[in-house]
Design a protein around this motif. Sequence first.
Motif, PDB file in Angstrom:
ATOM      1  N   ASN A 130      67.724  -6.147 -21.020  1.00  0.00           N
ATOM      2  CA  ASN A 130      67.379  -7.572 -21.048  1.00  0.00           C
ATOM      3  C   ASN A 130      66.591  -7.966 -19.800  1.00  0.00           C
ATOM      4  O   ASN A 130      65.652  -8.770 -19.861  1.00  0.00           O
ATOM      5  N   ASP A 131      67.003  -7.395 -18.666  1.00  0.00           N
ATOM      6  CA  ASP A 131      66.321  -7.713 -17.409  1.00  0.00           C
ATOM      7  C   ASP A 131      64.870  -7.228 -17.441  1.00  0.00           C
ATOM      8  O   ASP A 131      63.951  -7.968 -17.076  1.00  0.00           O
ATOM      9  N   PHE A 132      64.665  -5.990 -17.918  1.00  0.00           N
ATOM     10  CA  PHE A 132      63.299  -5.472 -18.020  1.00  0.00           C
ATOM     11  C   PHE A 132      62.490  -6.265 -19.053  1.00  0.00           C
ATOM     12  O   PHE A 132      61.298  -6.511 -18.848  1.00  0.00           O
ATOM     13  N   PHE A 133      63.142  -6.683 -20.138  1.00  0.00           N
ATOM     14  CA  PHE A 133      62.449  -7.464 -21.168  1.00  0.00           C
ATOM     15  C   PHE A 133      61.958  -8.784 -20.585  1.00  0.00           C
ATOM     16  O   PHE A 133      60.819  -9.206 -20.836  1.00  0.00           O
ATOM     17  N   SER A 134      62.805  -9.439 -19.796  1.00  0.00           N
ATOM     18  CA  SER A 134      62.421 -10.725 -19.185  1.00  0.00           C
ATOM     19  C   SER A 134      61.257 -10.560 -18.220  1.00  0.00           C
ATOM     20  O   SER A 134      60.497 -11.496 -17.977  1.00  0.00           O
ATOM     21  N   LYS A 135      61.108  -9.340 -17.686  1.00  0.00           N
ATOM     22  CA  LYS A 135      59.997  -9.048 -16.769  1.00  0.00           C
ATOM     23  C   LYS A 135      58.779  -8.513 -17.523  1.00  0.00           C
ATOM     24  O   LYS A 135      57.802  -8.095 -16.907  1.00  0.00           O
ATOM     25  N   LYS A 136      58.856  -8.496 -18.848  1.00  0.00           N
ATOM     26  CA  LYS A 136      57.786  -8.023 -19.728  1.00  0.00           C
ATOM     27  C   LYS A 136      57.499  -6.529 -19.549  1.00  0.00           C
ATOM     28  O   LYS A 136      56.382  -6.061 -19.811  1.00  0.00           O
ATOM     29  N   GLU A 137      58.522  -5.808 -19.105  1.00  0.00           N
ATOM     30  CA  GLU A 137      58.406  -4.338 -19.012  1.00  0.00           C
ATOM     31  C   GLU A 137      59.078  -3.749 -20.252  1.00  0.00           C
ATOM     32  O   GLU A 137      60.201  -3.257 -20.223  1.00  0.00           O
ATOM     33  N   TYR A 138      58.347  -3.802 -21.348  1.00  0.00           N
ATOM     34  CA  TYR A 138      58.938  -3.554 -22.657  1.00  0.00           C
ATOM     35  C   TYR A 138      59.281  -2.076 -22.892  1.00  0.00           C
ATOM     36  O   TYR A 138      60.244  -1.777 -23.599  1.00  0.00           O
ATOM     37  N   PHE A 139      58.514  -1.159 -22.331  1.00  0.00           N
ATOM     38  CA  PHE A 139      58.836   0.254 -22.494  1.00  0.00           C
ATOM     39  C   PHE A 139      60.175   0.579 -21.829  1.00  0.00           C
ATOM     40  O   PHE A 139      61.015   1.285 -22.394  1.00  0.00           O
ATOM     41  N   LYS A 140      60.372   0.062 -20.611  1.00  0.00           N
ATOM     42  CA  LYS A 140      61.630   0.302 -19.907  1.00  0.00           C
ATOM     43  C   LYS A 140      62.788  -0.392 -20.620  1.00  0.00           C
ATOM     44  O   LYS A 140      63.897   0.160 -20.711  1.00  0.00           O
ATOM     45  N   ALA A 141      62.519  -1.601 -21.139  1.00  0.00           N
ATOM     46  CA  ALA A 141      63.562  -2.320 -21.879  1.00  0.00           C
ATOM     47  C   ALA A 141      64.003  -1.508 -23.082  1.00  0.00           C
ATOM     48  O   ALA A 141      65.206  -1.333 -23.334  1.00  0.00           O
ATOM     49  N   ALA A 142      63.044  -0.979 -23.843  1.00  0.00           N
ATOM     50  CA  ALA A 142      63.359  -0.188 -25.039  1.00  0.00           C
ATOM     51  C   ALA A 142      64.157   1.059 -24.670  1.00  0.00           C
ATOM     52  O   ALA A 142      65.083   1.456 -25.393  1.00  0.00           O
ATOM     53  N   ALA A 143      63.815   1.675 -23.552  1.00  0.00           N
ATOM     54  CA  ALA A 143      64.524   2.885 -23.121  1.00  0.00           C
ATOM     55  C   ALA A 143      65.998   2.593 -22.857  1.00  0.00           C
ATOM     56  O   ALA A 143      66.885   3.376 -23.235  1.00  0.00           O
ATOM     57  N   HIS A 144      66.283   1.461 -22.241  1.00  0.00           N
ATOM     58  CA  HIS A 144      67.682   1.122 -21.945  1.00  0.00           C
ATOM     59  C   HIS A 144      68.421   0.640 -23.202  1.00  0.00           C
ATOM     60  O   HIS A 144      69.622   0.903 -23.344  1.00  0.00           O
ATOM     61  N   ARG A 171      65.877  -3.916 -29.355  1.00  0.00           N
ATOM     62  CA  ARG A 171      64.883  -2.853 -29.223  1.00  0.00           C
ATOM     63  C   ARG A 171      63.701  -3.099 -30.143  1.00  0.00           C
ATOM     64  O   ARG A 171      62.550  -2.823 -29.788  1.00  0.00           O
ATOM     65  N   CYS A 172      63.977  -3.630 -31.325  1.00  0.00           N
ATOM     66  CA  CYS A 172      62.906  -3.990 -32.271  1.00  0.00           C
ATOM     67  C   CYS A 172      61.905  -4.937 -31.613  1.00  0.00           C
ATOM     68  O   CYS A 172      60.684  -4.753 -31.694  1.00  0.00           O
ATOM     69  N   MET A 173      62.429  -5.964 -30.927  1.00  0.00           N
ATOM     70  CA  MET A 173      61.549  -6.941 -30.294  1.00  0.00           C
ATOM     71  C   MET A 173      60.755  -6.314 -29.159  1.00  0.00           C
ATOM     72  O   MET A 173      59.590  -6.659 -28.940  1.00  0.00           O
ATOM     73  N   SER A 174      61.360  -5.356 -28.449  1.00  0.00           N
ATOM     74  CA  SER A 174      60.633  -4.648 -27.392  1.00  0.00           C
ATOM     75  C   SER A 174      59.453  -3.880 -27.982  1.00  0.00           C
ATOM     76  O   SER A 174      58.342  -3.902 -27.444  1.00  0.00           O
ATOM     77  N   PHE A 175      59.698  -3.207 -29.120  1.00  0.00           N
ATOM     78  CA  PHE A 175      58.621  -2.467 -29.777  1.00  0.00           C
ATOM     79  C   PHE A 175      57.493  -3.409 -30.196  1.00  0.00           C
ATOM     80  O   PHE A 175      56.312  -3.077 -30.084  1.00  0.00           O
ATOM     81  N   LEU A 176      57.860  -4.578 -30.697  1.00  0.00           N
ATOM     82  CA  LEU A 176      56.848  -5.536 -31.152  1.00  0.00           C
ATOM     83  C   LEU A 176      56.008  -6.076 -30.003  1.00  0.00           C
ATOM     84  O   LEU A 176      54.840  -6.426 -30.185  1.00  0.00           O
ATOM     85  N   LYS A 177      56.607  -6.172 -28.830  1.00  0.00           N
ATOM     86  CA  LYS A 177      55.918  -6.755 -27.678  1.00  0.00           C
ATOM     87  C   LYS A 177      54.991  -5.759 -26.976  1.00  0.00           C
ATOM     88  O   LYS A 177      54.176  -6.149 -26.134  1.00  0.00           O
ATOM     89  N   MET A 178      55.115  -4.481 -27.308  1.00  0.00           N
ATOM     90  CA  MET A 178      54.270  -3.482 -26.657  1.00  0.00           C
ATOM     91  C   MET A 178      52.820  -3.641 -27.096  1.00  0.00           C
ATOM     92  O   MET A 178      52.525  -4.211 -28.137  1.00  0.00           O
ATOM     93  N   GLU A 179      51.915  -3.147 -26.272  1.00  0.00           N
ATOM     94  CA  GLU A 179      50.488  -3.185 -26.584  1.00  0.00           C
ATOM     95  C   GLU A 179      49.948  -1.768 -26.718  1.00  0.00           C
ATOM     96  O   GLU A 179      49.870  -1.049 -25.731  1.00  0.00           O
ATOM     97  N   PRO A 180      49.555  -1.342 -27.924  1.00  0.00           N
ATOM     98  CA  PRO A 180      49.714  -2.067 -29.184  1.00  0.00           C
ATOM     99  C   PRO A 180      51.166  -2.011 -29.655  1.00  0.00           C
ATOM    100  O   PRO A 180      51.924  -1.143 -29.206  1.00  0.00           O
ATOM    101  N   PRO A 181      51.543  -2.905 -30.565  1.00  0.00           N
ATOM    102  CA  PRO A 181      52.927  -2.919 -31.054  1.00  0.00           C
ATOM    103  C   PRO A 181      53.283  -1.608 -31.760  1.00  0.00           C
ATOM    104  O   PRO A 181      52.454  -1.024 -32.461  1.00  0.00           O
ATOM    105  N   LYS A 182      54.506  -1.154 -31.569  1.00  0.00           N
ATOM    106  CA  LYS A 182      55.002   0.028 -32.296  1.00  0.00           C
ATOM    107  C   LYS A 182      55.684  -0.471 -33.578  1.00  0.00           C
ATOM    108  O   LYS A 182      56.909  -0.539 -33.675  1.00  0.00           O
TER     109      LYS A 182
END
Length: 341
Positions: free
Chosen positions: A30-44, A62-73
């Motif tokens: 959640n902390d990494f997600f709030s910082k827009k570090e979506y790859f690290k968020a998904a890993a945790h 994790r779904c939302m992290s994948f969607l926020k990646m560029e490009p989305p997974k």
Amino acid sequence: QSTWGNFLYFFGMTDTTTQSVAEAEKAIGNDFFSKKEYFKAAAHYTKAIKAEPTNHVLYSNRCMSFLKMEPPKDVKALADAEKCVELKPDWAKGHYRLAQVYLSLGQFNSAVAAAHKCQDLDQQMKKEVATFLKELQVKKLQKLTEDIDLLQTKENFKNHKLVGNALALEYSEERCTSFLDQIFASITIALTSGNAGTIAALNGLLVTLPSKLSARGEPEPLVRRHFENVLLSEPRQKFFAQQLREEFSTRPAHALAFVTTKSALLAPRRWESLPDTVPAQSDGVFVQYNSPSTTQIWYVPFAKGKAKGKEAGEVEVKDRVLLNLQQYEIFPSVFGEATRQ
């Protein structure tokens, strides 16, 4: 217990311990997600899922992290959204997450269905769903606008694959049901572009929705330019319909639509004997739809020039009108005796 749970239990880690691990990893994610570090968020979130694989919220995150990646997974996001709904089918936010994934994939009808399911489960999501559906409509029109840009020149109209991208649909049953909606939306965009060449390019288009892909797994040509000026006397109507029947025997189609502006339709000009009907009173576009179950014809009126709320030279597109098929039919059914409306 899952295999992972058994493994942890063997080393003295109880369910309470694994839940604690999951919560700790989720918090880091959640902390990494709030910082827009979506790859690290998904890993945790993945680490959290390994500790607690039946926690539906973790898949949603994790779904939302994948969607926020560029490009989305998108594919991975879809798998997580589906797993979330599988684990907790009565959780409204799981269906909302599924709707978001479908939107990212461009599967608009599925996105709408999932959003409505979310709202049915939780009325408190009503406002959020309404906002989502507005966003969906904007993205749908953006997609159509991008596609219609391909229709700016006659050269593009001669390129079947380019035009197929503009007016055709993805190959799925749900898209088959929205065939006409996409055609009407494309016509509206073409008319409101204000580009005379784009409007003229609507003359004599045959739009087909094939029932299968080509042998190479690519779309067959879906839109063809048949006439610069549409002259369909009765003998030519029959000849044209027979050609299509023969073609569909080797390349089956779910449906077809014939599109032409009124100004290009040299024959039949039935509005000349029907002065009280809409086509006799305004410019417009004819759309005749034909499927194995029905045959219908519509007219999309439009007005050029300065109208209320419009700049000079802009085109005002009015609501389409369902015409009497017996009065305005352009060509016979090519699917046999369909229901005539």
